[in-house]
Design a protein around this motif. Structure first.
Motif, PDB file in Angstrom:
ATOM      1  N   ALA A 185       0.854  -1.208   0.000  1.00 31.07           N
ATOM      2  CA  ALA A 185       0.000   0.000   0.000  1.00 31.07           C
ATOM      3  C   ALA A 185       0.875   1.237   0.000  1.00 31.07           C
ATOM      4  O   ALA A 185       0.797   2.093   0.878  1.00 31.07           O
TER       5      ALA A 185
ATOM      6  N   ALA B 250       3.201  -3.197   6.688  1.00 34.50           N
ATOM      7  CA  ALA B 250       3.319  -2.215   7.782  1.00 34.50           C
ATOM      8  C   ALA B 250       1.968  -1.991   8.458  1.00 34.50           C
ATOM      9  O   ALA B 250       0.941  -2.503   8.020  1.00 34.50           O
TER      10      ALA B 250
ATOM     11  N   ILE C 295       3.157 -11.319   4.135  1.00 31.71           N
ATOM     12  CA  ILE C 295       2.888 -12.353   3.126  1.00 31.71           C
ATOM     13  C   ILE C 295       3.841 -13.521   3.324  1.00 31.71           C
ATOM     14  O   ILE C 295       5.048 -13.342   3.373  1.00 31.71           O
TER      15      ILE C 295
ATOM     16  N   ALA D 114      19.638   5.598   0.560  1.00 29.29           N
ATOM     17  CA  ALA D 114      19.253   5.814  -0.853  1.00 29.29           C
ATOM     18  C   ALA D 114      17.770   6.158  -0.917  1.00 29.29           C
ATOM     19  O   ALA D 114      16.954   5.526  -0.256  1.00 29.29           O
TER      20      ALA D 114
ATOM     21  N   ASN E  42       9.889  10.148  -9.260  1.00 32.40           N
ATOM     22  CA  ASN E  42       9.631   8.771  -8.824  1.00 32.40           C
ATOM     23  C   ASN E  42       8.170   8.579  -8.430  1.00 32.40           C
ATOM     24  O   ASN E  42       7.568   7.545  -8.732  1.00 32.40           O
TER      25      ASN E  42
END
Ligand SMILES: Cc1cc2nc3c(=O)[nH]c(=O)nc-3n(C[C@H](O)[C@H](O)[C@H](O)COP(=O)(O)OP(=O)(O)OC[C@H]3O[C@@H](n4cnc5c(N)ncnc54)[C@H](O)[C@@H]3O)c2cc1C
Length: 388
Positions: free
Chosen positions: A12, A36, A132, A331, A373
């Motif tokens: 998500a 999360a 998962i 990063a 991004n």
């Protein structure tokens, strides 16, 4: 317990939420599974907490990929104007900071709340705290997450890259690509500060906090922006941008006075030629401490015209070989990822495995710094959401 949906979206984040709301609006029953405790955690910390959510000058050249044409279709079909329309529909105040970068006036929370509200209105089910355990494919995709099994004919992988592991980044997306036989371009940290070798650190890092407007090059890429000296090396927008093109061992070239003539005053026939005059000339381009230090370490051996010409060249072509980067811990993004040859550029669906989609940062498309991004996350998410 078993739950059935039309589509399962893993992650998500920016891309997953956009995909979910687009598919939900088209009447698809969508579940988003998030590891999360809440959605959009990376959005919340983005842009210094104000989320640089897009860039109005977005062009395909602002993206790095083994196939530079791949992103064009998605970027043309979901543009910055589309996202701005959504932001304006939710009456979120925003401003252009610099170079077309749009930021929230208040907080990145506005963007997360907007996406959550759109998902709610579209009937999307969001499952947080959902780890998962296994993904398999029988007649449809089956995702096992502790006591629940989720079934759907469509699986969208939107688990992002490896950057900022402490925010919950995992390599699940790459593992799933491998599991289903899709090729991967080696992931690497991008938009990341450089670490200098010991000698350069000793020479410059006590100036941590000093910044300058420079042009940094690596190969045939060049960025004209600010550079910042840090305790371990170099950062700032110019360095972050060039880091996405850098591979370990490469040298970078820094132009300390882009477009300037540093030694002009000293070449005047009546001028005094000495180190004090030279420092004062360099102060026109660099902060005093940095200019002094750089000249202390690069003094001309004579004051002849040819020595001044050599100094001029050096000031525009200062070459450094970073010892490394700060890695995924610092990063902003992960370059590389699922090979775009494996995906349809229109829908993000796997060519080999029908019903399997990859969107956002997990794909080998990486934006420059400045809102690109997120624009890729929105565009690839919207394209997949329109196709599932
Ligand atoms: C500090 C920082 C600041 C940034 N600022 C900007 C900015 O201002 N502008 C900009 O354009 N870009 C910015 N970026 C980059 C941008 O945040 C990402 O490119 C973008 O979030 C990618 O979207 P995504 O949906 O692909 O991945 P993400 O947003 O990372 O979402 C992936 C989601 O998948 C979840 N997930 C991961 N593994 C699993 C798993 N195993 N099971 C279930 N869920 C999983 C994650 O918890 C996460 O919620 C910034 C990045 C960082 C680190």
């Amino acid at each position: 317990m078993t739950q059935h949906f039309d589509a399962l979206i893993l992650g998500a984040g920016a891309a997953g939420l956009m995909c979910a709301l687009e598919a939900g609006k088209r009447g698809r029953r969508v579940a988003v599974l998030e590891r999360a405790e809440r959605a959009g955690k990376k959005i919340l910390i983005s842009g210094g907490g104000r989320c640089n959510f897009t860039n109005i000058h977005c062009r395909p050249e602002n993206f790095i990929s083994a196939n530079p044409h791949f992103a064009k279709s998605a970027l043309a079909r979901y543009t910055p104007s589309d996202f701005i329309a959504l932001v304006e529909k939710h009456r979120i105040p925003y401003h252009e900071k610099t170079l077309g970068q749009l930021f929230c006036d208040r907080s990145a929370r506005d963007i997360v709340e907007m996406l959550e509200s759109e998902c709610r209105d579209a009937g999307v089910r969001l499952f947080v705290n959902t780890s998962i355990q296994e993904v398999s494919r029988t007649t449809e995709f089956v995702v096992r997450a502790r006591e629940t099994e989720f079934h759907a004919p469509v699986l969208v992988v939107a688990t992002g890259g490896l950057s900022i592991p402490k925010m919950g980044a995992t390599g699940l997306g790459y593992d799933l690509a491998r599991q289903f036989g899709l090729a991967i371009r080696e992931p690497r940290p991008a938009l990341v500060p450089f670490i200098l070798d010991e000698e350069d650190r000793r020479s410059y890092c006590d100036l941590a906090g000093v910044s300058a407007d420079v042009a940094v090059s690596c190969g045939n890429q060049r960025f004209l922006e600010k550079m910042l000296i840090t305790h371990r090396g170099l950062s700032g927008p110019a360095i972050l941008q060039i880091s996405s093109y850098w591979t370990p061992g490469d040298a970078i070239t820094i132009d300390l006075a882009p477009g300037g003539d540093v030694t002009a005053a000293l070449r005047e026939p009546t001028s005094v030629r000495n180190i004090a005059a030279m420092k004062s000339a360099l102060h026109n381009f660099l902060p005093i401490r940095f200019a002094n230090r750089w000249l202390d370490l690069h003094p001309p051996n004579k004051w002849t015209n040819s020595a001044l010409a050599e100094l001029e060249r050096l000031a525009h072509e200062w070459t450094l070989r970073p010892a490394g980067s700060e890695g995924y811990g610092k990063a902003e993004v992960t370059a590389g990822g699922v090979d775009t040859d494996e995906l349809s550029a229109k829908t993000m669906e796997s060519r080999k495995v029908p019903g399997l989609f990859f969107i956002g940062e997990v794909v080998d498309v990486t934006g420059h710094l400045g809102g690109f991004n997120f624009q890729w996350a929105w565009a690839s998410g919207a394209c997949a959401g329109g196709a599932i």
